[in-house]
Design a protein around this motif. Structure first.
Motif, PDB file in Angstrom:
ATOM      1  N   SER A  74       0.468  -2.999  -1.346  1.00 19.98           N
ATOM      2  CA  SER A  74       1.378  -2.587  -0.359  1.00 19.98           C
ATOM      3  C   SER A  74       2.007  -1.294  -0.565  1.00 19.98           C
ATOM      4  O   SER A  74       2.700  -1.119   0.414  1.00 19.98           O
ATOM      5  CB  SER A  74       2.623  -3.916  -0.483  1.00 19.98           C
ATOM      6  N   GLN A  75       1.458  -0.598  -1.169  1.00 24.82           N
ATOM      7  CA  GLN A  75       2.042   0.645  -1.412  1.00 24.82           C
ATOM      8  C   GLN A  75       1.712   1.553  -0.283  1.00 24.82           C
ATOM      9  O   GLN A  75       2.624   2.500   0.045  1.00 24.82           O
ATOM     10  CB  GLN A  75       1.482   1.305  -2.686  1.00 24.82           C
ATOM     11  N   GLY A  76       0.775   1.512   0.546  1.00 22.90           N
ATOM     12  CA  GLY A  76       0.687   2.276   1.744  1.00 22.90           C
ATOM     13  C   GLY A  76       1.193   1.857   2.852  1.00 22.90           C
ATOM     14  O   GLY A  76       0.847   2.361   4.093  1.00 22.90           O
ATOM     15  N   TYR A  77       1.846   0.666   2.987  1.00 21.80           N
ATOM     16  CA  TYR A  77       2.337   0.083   3.965  1.00 21.80           C
ATOM     17  C   TYR A  77       3.837  -0.061   3.882  1.00 21.80           C
ATOM     18  O   TYR A  77       4.564  -0.871   3.126  1.00 21.80           O
ATOM     19  CB  TYR A  77       1.740  -1.446   4.130  1.00 21.80           C
ATOM     20  N   ASP A  78       4.427   1.013   4.596  1.00 17.59           N
ATOM     21  CA  ASP A  78       5.931   1.245   4.685  1.00 17.59           C
ATOM     22  C   ASP A  78       6.878   0.803   5.622  1.00 17.59           C
ATOM     23  O   ASP A  78       8.098   0.400   5.526  1.00 17.59           O
ATOM     24  CB  ASP A  78       6.201   2.693   4.319  1.00 17.59           C
ATOM     25  N   LEU A  79       6.138   0.399   6.606  1.00 20.92           N
ATOM     26  CA  LEU A  79       6.819  -0.005   7.947  1.00 20.92           C
ATOM     27  C   LEU A  79       7.712  -1.271   7.780  1.00 20.92           C
ATOM     28  O   LEU A  79       8.901  -1.503   8.085  1.00 20.92           O
ATOM     29  CB  LEU A  79       5.855  -0.310   9.151  1.00 20.92           C
ATOM     30  N   GLN A  80       7.122  -2.471   7.188  1.00 22.39           N
ATOM     31  CA  GLN A  80       7.651  -3.779   7.174  1.00 22.39           C
ATOM     32  C   GLN A  80       8.813  -3.440   5.949  1.00 22.39           C
ATOM     33  O   GLN A  80       9.907  -4.149   6.141  1.00 22.39           O
ATOM     34  CB  GLN A  80       6.794  -4.537   6.236  1.00 22.39           C
ATOM     35  N   ARG A  81       8.769  -2.591   4.938  1.00 24.07           N
ATOM     36  CA  ARG A  81       9.828  -2.586   3.896  1.00 24.07           C
ATOM     37  C   ARG A  81      11.191  -1.824   4.854  1.00 24.07           C
ATOM     38  O   ARG A  81      12.252  -2.318   4.621  1.00 24.07           O
ATOM     39  CB  ARG A  81       9.701  -1.728   2.810  1.00 24.07           C
ATOM     40  N   SER A  82      10.809  -0.721   5.526  1.00 21.27           N
ATOM     41  CA  SER A  82      11.792   0.052   6.049  1.00 21.27           C
ATOM     42  C   SER A  82      12.467  -0.852   7.368  1.00 21.27           C
ATOM     43  O   SER A  82      13.615  -0.895   7.641  1.00 21.27           O
ATOM     44  CB  SER A  82      10.996   1.318   6.898  1.00 21.27           C
ATOM     45  N   LEU A  83      11.767  -1.708   8.136  1.00 24.26           N
ATOM     46  CA  LEU A  83      11.988  -2.532   9.017  1.00 24.26           C
ATOM     47  C   LEU A  83      13.084  -3.455   8.367  1.00 24.26           C
ATOM     48  O   LEU A  83      14.132  -3.639   9.188  1.00 24.26           O
ATOM     49  CB  LEU A  83      11.041  -3.443   9.982  1.00 24.26           C
ATOM     50  N   GLY A  84      12.745  -3.897   7.344  1.00 24.10           N
ATOM     51  CA  GLY A  84      13.291  -5.204   6.600  1.00 24.10           C
ATOM     52  C   GLY A  84      15.104  -4.344   6.095  1.00 24.10           C
ATOM     53  O   GLY A  84      15.680  -5.166   6.266  1.00 24.10           O
ATOM     54  N   ALA A  85      14.767  -3.241   5.660  1.00 24.03           N
ATOM     55  CA  ALA A  85      15.895  -2.655   5.108  1.00 24.03           C
ATOM     56  C   ALA A  85      17.012  -2.465   6.192  1.00 24.03           C
ATOM     57  O   ALA A  85      18.093  -2.815   6.249  1.00 24.03           O
ATOM     58  CB  ALA A  85      15.547  -1.361   4.365  1.00 24.03           C
ATOM     59  N   ALA A  86      16.382  -2.050   7.457  1.00 25.05           N
ATOM     60  CA  ALA A  86      17.431  -1.860   8.389  1.00 25.05           C
ATOM     61  C   ALA A  86      17.913  -2.967   9.252  1.00 25.05           C
ATOM     62  O   ALA A  86      19.017  -3.163   9.836  1.00 25.05           O
ATOM     63  CB  ALA A  86      16.642  -0.967   9.430  1.00 25.05           C
TER      64      ALA A  86
END
Length: 257
Positions: A74-86
């Protein structure tokens, strides 16, 4: 369109890895139940994934858990993490205000991917974490998304589901009728059979789309105990707050670009 047929063995291996990743401790039996693959194939896939370092066997028990190496996927996939954090503070405040947990999910390759959840707080945790893949046709999250996404995308998702072995059965006529009803009333309800299978019929859910203009970009639900919140009570007390939360989450998606 791809210029080659999918590598079936690779797809089976990924299905097994997904099943292990979704469990606290996966066994041959639980992976067989989750994927529909025969047990001999499951054993070969588990041993291959163990050899590759993506899963490890639990000491003293015939069970497997993901290894640290799965994080590299998942290192190359940041959208999910950034959406989740927001989205986290929005869902946290929503749970405090209504008393029930929620999931925010996006659609990816014919499944609803939970990017943030408030299930982990309080007694109704239900063991769902970000990254969990929920089926599309039987969950309120999937139905809310499908009903309000573009027609072309909806048909592509249904085709993806239908092409998978041992996946959700797809009756296009029935699906169209369900989704038309969702569009008419503005919200979706979890399928009763899914509730029986996953939650012994004790839990149900409603969901609405998170809209970006005229189309859905995600969906958000509320999970409730059936004996504590009836359909009528949920619609009367929780639907408008859920829609307001979806509107706040839409702002998060717009800010992410």
């Amino acid at each position: 369109m791809p210029s080659f047929k999918p590598v079936v063995a690779l797809m089976r291996g990924l299905d097994v890895l997904q099943a292990v990743n979704a469990s606290r401790e996966a066994t041959v039996g639980s992976v067989h139940a989750a994927t529909g693959l025969d047990k001999a194939t499951v054993v070969r896939m588990l041993e291959t994934l163990e050899h590759a370092g993506y899963i490890v066997r639990v000491a003293g028990r015939p069970a497997y858990v993901p290894s640290w190496r799965t994080l590299q996927l998942s290192q190359g996939y940041d959208l999910q993490r950034s959406l989740g954090a927001a989205a986290e503070p929005i869902l946290t405040n929503f749970r405090k205000s209504i008393g029930w947990p929620s999931d925010l999910a996006i659609c990816d390759r014919g499944a609803m991917i939970v990017v943030q959840t408030s299930r982990e707080q309080g007694p109704l945790s239900l063991n769902r974490r970000p990254g969990y893949q929920a089926p599309v046709l039987s969950t309120s999250l999937g139905r809310a998304y499908l009903a309000f996404c573009p027609d072309e995308e909806r048909q592509a998702i249904l085709a993806q589901i239908a092409a998978r072995p041992n996946a959700e059965s797809v009756d296009l006529g029935e699906a169209d009728a369900i989704l038309a009803e969702v569009r008419e009333r503005g919200f979706a309800v979890m399928d009763g059979t899914y509730s029986d299978r996953e939650y012994e019929g004790l839990v149900w859910a409603i969901a609405v789309p998170v809209m970006n203009g005229e189309r859905a970009c995600a969906s958000v639900n509320i999970l409730m105990l059936r004996n504590a919140m009836s359909y009528e009570m949920a619609v009367d007390r929780l639907l408008e707050p859920l829609k307001a939360t979806a509107a706040r989450l839409a702002e998060v998606f717009r800010a992410q670009g």
